[in-house]
Every structure is written in C-alpha cells, then in structure tokens.
Design a protein around this motif. Structure first.
Motif, PDB file in Angstrom:
ATOM      1  N   ILE A  22      23.713   0.038  10.193  1.00  0.00           N
ATOM      2  CA  ILE A  22      24.315   0.934   9.644  1.00  0.00           C
ATOM      3  C   ILE A  22      23.482   2.526   8.655  1.00  0.00           C
ATOM      4  CG2 ILE A  22      26.477   2.374   8.527  1.00  0.00           C
ATOM      5  CD1 ILE A  22      27.351  -0.460   9.329  1.00  0.00           C
ATOM      6  N   SER A  23      23.383   1.715   8.060  1.00  0.00           N
ATOM      7  CA  SER A  23      22.336   3.120   6.524  1.00  0.00           C
ATOM      8  C   SER A  23      21.644   3.295   6.913  1.00  0.00           C
ATOM      9  CB  SER A  23      22.984   1.536   5.498  1.00  0.00           C
ATOM     10  OG  SER A  23      21.245   0.046   6.272  1.00  0.00           O
ATOM     11  N   SER A  24      20.911   2.176   8.070  1.00  0.00           N
ATOM     12  CA  SER A  24      19.742   2.997   8.213  1.00  0.00           C
ATOM     13  C   SER A  24      18.806   4.013   7.130  1.00  0.00           C
ATOM     14  CB  SER A  24      19.675   4.376   9.552  1.00  0.00           C
ATOM     15  OG  SER A  24      18.577   4.595   9.826  1.00  0.00           O
ATOM     16  N   GLY A  32      11.467   9.339  10.190  1.00  0.00           N
ATOM     17  CA  GLY A  32      13.089   9.844  10.286  1.00  0.00           C
ATOM     18  C   GLY A  32      13.452   8.879  11.497  1.00  0.00           C
ATOM     19  N   ILE A  33      12.656   7.784  12.252  1.00  0.00           N
ATOM     20  CA  ILE A  33      13.192   6.769  13.531  1.00  0.00           C
ATOM     21  C   ILE A  33      12.607   5.650  12.805  1.00  0.00           C
ATOM     22  CG2 ILE A  33      12.865   6.607  15.277  1.00  0.00           C
ATOM     23  CD1 ILE A  33      11.649   9.298  15.977  1.00  0.00           C
ATOM     24  N   SER A  67      28.338   0.861  19.661  1.00  0.00           N
ATOM     25  CA  SER A  67      29.910   1.332  18.927  1.00  0.00           C
ATOM     26  C   SER A  67      29.226   1.956  17.625  1.00  0.00           C
ATOM     27  CB  SER A  67      30.337   0.566  18.249  1.00  0.00           C
ATOM     28  OG  SER A  67      29.948  -0.804  17.375  1.00  0.00           O
ATOM     29  N   PHE A  68      27.918   1.874  17.028  1.00  0.00           N
ATOM     30  CA  PHE A  68      27.512   2.797  16.130  1.00  0.00           C
ATOM     31  C   PHE A  68      26.728   4.625  16.344  1.00  0.00           C
ATOM     32  CE2 PHE A  68      27.841  -1.181  14.103  1.00  0.00           C
ATOM     33  CZ  PHE A  68      28.657  -1.234  13.602  1.00  0.00           C
ATOM     34  N   THR A  69      26.931   4.278  18.110  1.00  0.00           N
ATOM     35  CA  THR A  69      26.425   5.725  18.106  1.00  0.00           C
ATOM     36  C   THR A  69      27.058   6.177  18.897  1.00  0.00           C
ATOM     37  OG1 THR A  69      25.414   4.789  20.656  1.00  0.00           O
ATOM     38  CG2 THR A  69      24.329   4.786  18.616  1.00  0.00           C
ATOM     39  N   ILE A  70      26.097   8.182  19.163  1.00  0.00           N
ATOM     40  CA  ILE A  70      27.194   8.954  20.165  1.00  0.00           C
ATOM     41  C   ILE A  70      27.065   7.661  21.673  1.00  0.00           C
ATOM     42  CG2 ILE A  70      27.453  11.406  21.192  1.00  0.00           C
ATOM     43  CD1 ILE A  70      25.895  11.173  18.834  1.00  0.00           C
ATOM     44  N   HIS A  75      22.335   0.418  25.066  1.00  0.00           N
ATOM     45  CA  HIS A  75      21.676  -0.532  24.803  1.00  0.00           C
ATOM     46  C   HIS A  75      21.869  -1.652  26.084  1.00  0.00           C
ATOM     47  CE1 HIS A  75      21.167   1.353  20.754  1.00  0.00           C
ATOM     48  NE2 HIS A  75      20.588   1.057  20.776  1.00  0.00           N
ATOM     49  N   GLY A 114      13.897   2.414  24.414  1.00  0.00           N
ATOM     50  CA  GLY A 114      13.771   3.444  24.606  1.00  0.00           C
ATOM     51  C   GLY A 114      12.938   4.077  25.684  1.00  0.00           C
ATOM     52  N   ALA A 140      10.027  10.421  19.695  1.00  0.00           N
ATOM     53  CA  ALA A 140      11.327   9.251  19.500  1.00  0.00           C
ATOM     54  C   ALA A 140      10.555   8.000  19.794  1.00  0.00           C
ATOM     55  CB  ALA A 140      12.673   9.475  19.875  1.00  0.00           C
ATOM     56  N   LEU A 141       9.807   7.860  20.954  1.00  0.00           N
ATOM     57  CA  LEU A 141       9.512   6.556  21.548  1.00  0.00           C
ATOM     58  C   LEU A 141       8.086   5.918  20.822  1.00  0.00           C
ATOM     59  CD1 LEU A 141      10.399   4.755  24.077  1.00  0.00           C
ATOM     60  CD2 LEU A 141       8.411   6.474  25.410  1.00  0.00           C
ATOM     61  N   GLU A 144       9.207   5.172  16.707  1.00  0.00           N
ATOM     62  CA  GLU A 144      10.302   3.347  17.281  1.00  0.00           C
ATOM     63  C   GLU A 144       9.500   2.572  17.465  1.00  0.00           C
ATOM     64  OE1 GLU A 144      14.862   3.353  18.348  1.00  0.00           O
ATOM     65  OE2 GLU A 144      13.580   3.003  20.207  1.00  0.00           O
TER      66      GLU A 144
ATOM     67  N   ILE B 102      26.558   9.499   4.705  1.00  0.00           N
ATOM     68  CA  ILE B 102      26.112   8.157   4.285  1.00  0.00           C
ATOM     69  C   ILE B 102      25.396   7.924   5.142  1.00  0.00           C
ATOM     70  CG2 ILE B 102      28.003   8.328   2.976  1.00  0.00           C
ATOM     71  CD1 ILE B 102      29.376   6.656   5.661  1.00  0.00           C
ATOM     72  N   SER B 103      25.267   8.147   5.751  1.00  0.00           N
ATOM     73  CA  SER B 103      24.395   7.205   7.364  1.00  0.00           C
ATOM     74  C   SER B 103      23.701   8.381   8.503  1.00  0.00           C
ATOM     75  CB  SER B 103      24.360   6.119   7.929  1.00  0.00           C
ATOM     76  OG  SER B 103      23.970   6.255   8.673  1.00  0.00           O
ATOM     77  N   ARG B 107      16.961  12.405  13.755  1.00  0.00           N
ATOM     78  CA  ARG B 107      15.306  12.679  15.205  1.00  0.00           C
ATOM     79  C   ARG B 107      15.546  11.528  15.564  1.00  0.00           C
ATOM     80  NH1 ARG B 107      11.107  14.210  11.270  1.00  0.00           N
ATOM     81  NH2 ARG B 107      10.243  15.955  12.754  1.00  0.00           N
ATOM     82  N   SER B 108      16.622   9.979  15.891  1.00  0.00           N
ATOM     83  CA  SER B 108      16.071   9.112  16.677  1.00  0.00           C
ATOM     84  C   SER B 108      17.269   9.858  18.175  1.00  0.00           C
ATOM     85  CB  SER B 108      17.346   8.151  16.303  1.00  0.00           C
ATOM     86  OG  SER B 108      17.068   6.917  16.735  1.00  0.00           O
ATOM     87  N   TRP B 109      17.511   9.036  19.536  1.00  0.00           N
ATOM     88  CA  TRP B 109      17.865   8.600  20.325  1.00  0.00           C
ATOM     89  C   TRP B 109      19.011   9.583  20.287  1.00  0.00           C
ATOM     90  CZ3 TRP B 109      14.332   8.852  23.972  1.00  0.00           C
ATOM     91  CH2 TRP B 109      13.274   7.689  24.206  1.00  0.00           C
ATOM     92  N   TRP B 110      19.950   9.393  19.432  1.00  0.00           N
ATOM     93  CA  TRP B 110      20.990   9.653  18.840  1.00  0.00           C
ATOM     94  C   TRP B 110      20.747  10.728  18.125  1.00  0.00           C
ATOM     95  CZ3 TRP B 110      20.259   4.774  20.792  1.00  0.00           C
ATOM     96  CH2 TRP B 110      20.499   4.624  21.747  1.00  0.00           C
ATOM     97  N   GLN B 112      22.467  12.446  14.921  1.00  0.00           N
ATOM     98  CA  GLN B 112      23.746  11.828  14.457  1.00  0.00           C
ATOM     99  C   GLN B 112      23.894  12.248  13.546  1.00  0.00           C
ATOM    100  OE1 GLN B 112      25.580   8.545  16.776  1.00  0.00           O
ATOM    101  NE2 GLN B 112      24.907   7.719  15.226  1.00  0.00           N
ATOM    102  N   ASP B 140      32.552  13.568  16.702  1.00  0.00           N
ATOM    103  CA  ASP B 140      32.621  13.213  17.822  1.00  0.00           C
ATOM    104  C   ASP B 140      33.272  11.892  17.743  1.00  0.00           C
ATOM    105  OD1 ASP B 140      31.219  12.497  20.562  1.00  0.00           O
ATOM    106  OD2 ASP B 140      30.440  10.610  18.837  1.00  0.00           O
ATOM    107  N   ARG B 148      32.157  10.761  12.588  1.00  0.00           N
ATOM    108  CA  ARG B 148      30.260  10.759  13.351  1.00  0.00           C
ATOM    109  C   ARG B 148      30.514  12.238  13.367  1.00  0.00           C
ATOM    110  NH1 ARG B 148      29.989   6.387  16.894  1.00  0.00           N
ATOM    111  NH2 ARG B 148      29.682   5.134  15.100  1.00  0.00           N
TER     112      ARG B 148
END
Lengths: 166, 251
Positions: A22-24, A32-33, A67-70, A75, A114, A140-141, A144, B102-103, B107-110, B112, B140, B148
């Motif tokens: 979540i916090s990434s 940035g990845i 659940s934490f992604t669009i 996955h 990826g 990104a690939l 990561e 907050i997060s 630049r990743s796959w998603w 957001q 979203d 989000r």
C-alpha cells in the motif's frame, strides 16, 4: 522460540507485506517502480510447500494484491504458474545458503509476472495493439525485475529460513 | 623694472583674491560646457542605492498579476453566467475537495494515486481530479476514507479532449508515459504542434475547459485516424496535493 518465529512470520505476512504494497515507499524503488512484493512472498512459501498449498496461496495472494490496483490486468494467472513451478523445484537436496539463487529465481519470476501484465494489457486495450513495442512496458518490466532481484535475497531468504525452522 | 612689474602683477593677483573668482568662473564655465555632467553623474551615484531596481520590477509584476487575476475572476464569473444561460455543465470553487496523495504508483504497470479523502467526504467514482498544471485523472474507486485515482497516463485510459484553437474533438489515450496519444475523430484535423488540449467545453462527463496539455507531435497520415502526442502540463509523479471536482449533478 518457535512461537516467537511464528509471530514474526505472522507479522511479516499480514502486516509488513500489505503495508509495503500500500505505502510503496520511495526508498525501495528504482525509477519510481517498487519491487513485485507478491513474488518476494510467494517464492519462499512455494519452495517450502506442496504444489496445492502453493497454488492456493498464489490465488489468495493474487486476489489480495489485485485489490490494490486498477481492476484490469490480474496477478493471479502468472502467480499461479510460478507457484506450481517453484513448488516443483522445491528444496529437495538443495541448500538454503543459495542466496543468489533465490535472487535469480525472483528475477525470472518477476520478469514472467511483468510480461503477463504486458500481454494482458495488450489484450484488454485495443489501442495498445497499434504498436507492439511500448517503451513504458520495457521500462516498467526492467526496473521491476532489477529492484525485485535486489530485494528478494534479503527478504525471501529470511522468510525461507523462518519457514524451515517452523 | 619690467621684472619688478611682473612680480607686482602676480602679487596683486593673489593678494586681491582675484584667483578665487578666476577659479570659480573657470569651474562654472566647465559645468556649462559639460552641461552639468559632473553634477549629474554624482547625483546618479548618490541615488544608486535607492533607485527603482528589482524591487520596483516585482511591484509592477505583482500589480500586473493582481490585475490579471481580477480579470480572470471576472471572465470566469462571466463564463459561469453564460454557461448557466446555455444550460451547460459547470463547476465552481465551492465544489472542490482538497486531498493529499498517500500512495503513488505513477510509473508502474498501473498508474494510480491513492488520496486521503473518500466516499465519506463526498467523493464518487468518475469525478475529476486536478493538480497544479491541470487535469491528472479520474476517480477509479473509493473507500470510506480513501479514493484511487486512475491517471491520464495509465495505459488504455481514455478521456475526451478538445483542441482549443481548431475546435476539434479527440480521444486522449494513456500510453504509460507522460505523453498520451490524442486520436482525432475525423481525418481533416487541423491540429498543430503547440496547440493547447483541454476538456471539451460541451462535455457532460468532465468539467469544461480544464487544461490537459500541449501537442508535441502530429501524425496526419496515420491510419485509421490521425493522431497527436500530447505533453501533459501536470506531472503526477511530483504532486502531493490534488483537488477533486464534484459534479453539479451531485449537489
């Protein structure tokens, strides 16, 4: 001692992992990845457990991280395949000290995860099919894969040791 | 005798203070001849520390900015009044919710952002999110306390866009970088490099006239439709605070 180890495992699996997803945190990122945390967690678990358990864990972990992604690419397919491969590979007659081995497995696993996102995105969005080469996907690939390969030997080998001792 | 007279002349010259008058006269003639250059230069050196310099420039700029802000406010008010008259969608400053990021995964796959305001604060799916520089994405999903944001740069994300100069519509598609693709709806597009891309003034989904970016490249021969590459004016990877625009429908 065992109870303490179990508590640590529970803490890492149910508190640290979601918190990191979540916090990434920026200090654990390259370009940035962030690392592919499901791979970091799933690798030691799959190496230690049977294919069925690993597949179940991969599915649950996939549902959790999705659940934490669009909600588009998932996955689950890639993690499921990876869990089966890793659990088949297992720890039979192999030494836990293979520190770099774990890093390399995570490196390849993250590449697979990826790549599956890339394929899923191309399937889902017709506009991305106009040009098959996307600079963002390569970017990104590779980022990561590198950051996961660097982080995994630290986190996963410690988790694997803890699983073995329990 | 002649020598004695010469000495006497000089003696008289100094004795009678005539030399003072001579020097003063010469000085005044010098001043007249140079048109007071020495005085003026000295005056300018004296005034140098208090001359109108950068500070004055800033005052003037500040004044100009204030004037422009007032003019902008007047034009916005005018615009709102006209939009009301035409029954078009509008938004105003009271309908904005400020939220902290907050997060971030820009630049990743998603691509957001997670923000610290959710459905409890009145945020709903599909609402517009802006940051310094203009539009950055749409909501979203929401939880009671967070939301989000799907960024414009997210691969496959589509929003309607409008080229202000040529008055043409297009579809802006996220390509994973800060340069999304703008696909034109007709082949006779009149877009040029440098054109501003905004949300459509007649849009019913997005608030009107929000700045999106500037056209960087145009491929007029592309098939099936010509496209342009747009450089976004907002940069989500550096934004810590955003504003969510509530639609008037949700008042």
């Amino acid at each position: 001692m065992t109870i303490n180890k179990k508590k640590l495992l529970i803490f890492f699996n149910f508190v640290c992992l979601p918190a990191l997803i979540i916090s990434s945190p920026d200090w654990l990122k390259i370009n940035g990845i962030a690392p592919c945390w499901p791979v970091v967690w799933l690798l030691p678990f799959s190496l230690k457990n049977s294919p069925w358990k690993a597949a179940l864990a991969a599915t649950l972990l996939g549902i959790f991280t999705d659940s934490f992604t669009i909600s588009d690419a998932s996955h689950i397919p890639s993690l499921l395949i990876l869990s089966l491969v890793w659990s088949q590979y297992g720890l039979r007659n192999k030494k836990i000290e293979l520190f770099l081995n774990i890093g390399l497995m995570a490196f390849l696993g993250t590449f697979f995860v990826g790549f599956s996102f890339w394929v899923q995105k191309i399937i889902l969005y017709s506009d991305l099919r106009n040009s098959w080469f996307h600079s963002w996907s390569i970017y990104a690939l590779m980022s990561e894969v590198v950051i996961t390969g660097l982080v995994t030997p630290v986190f996963s080998s410690w988790l694997l040791l803890s699983y073995k001792k329990n | 005798m002649i020598k004695a007279r010469g000495k006497l002349g000089l003696h008289l010259f100094f004795k009678s203070r005539f030399w003072v008058i001579f020097l003063l006269g010469s000085f005044l003639l010098g001043v007249r001849w140079t048109k007071g250059a020495g005085y003026l230069d000295f005056y300018s050196i004296l005034l140098k520390p208090i001359l109108p310099g950068t500070a004055q420039k800033e005052w003037i700029q500040e004044g100009e900015n204030t004037e422009q802000i007032i003019r902008l406010k007047l034009l916005e008010d005018d615009n709102v009044r006209l939009r009301k008259a035409l029954a078009l969608q509008e938004f105003n400053n009271d309908q904005r919710i400020s939220a902290a990021v907050i997060s971030r995964s820009s630049r990743s796959w998603w691509q957001q952002l997670e923000i610290n305001k959710g459905s409890k604060d009145g945020i709903l799916k599909g609402q517009t999110v802006i940051g310094p520089g203009g539009l950055i994405g749409l909501i979203d999903s929401t939880t009671p306390l967070t939301a989000r944001v799907r960024l414009l740069t997210d691969p496959g994300h589509q929003v309607g866009a409008w080229i202000n100069r040529s008055k043409h519509h297009g579809i802006l598609i996220g390509m994973g970088t800060n340069r999304p693709k703008l696909i034109f709806l007709n082949k006779n597009n009149l877009a040029q490099v440098g054109d501003t891309v905004t949300t459509s003034p007649a849009s019913t989904l997005l608030p009107p006239n929000l700045i999106i970016g500037v056209i960087q490249f145009v491929d007029k021969k592309a098939l099936p439709a010509p496209y342009a590459i747009v450089q976004l004016t907002a940069s989500p990877e550096a934004i810590d605070w955003v504003q969510v625009l509530k639609k008037n429908d949700y008042k």
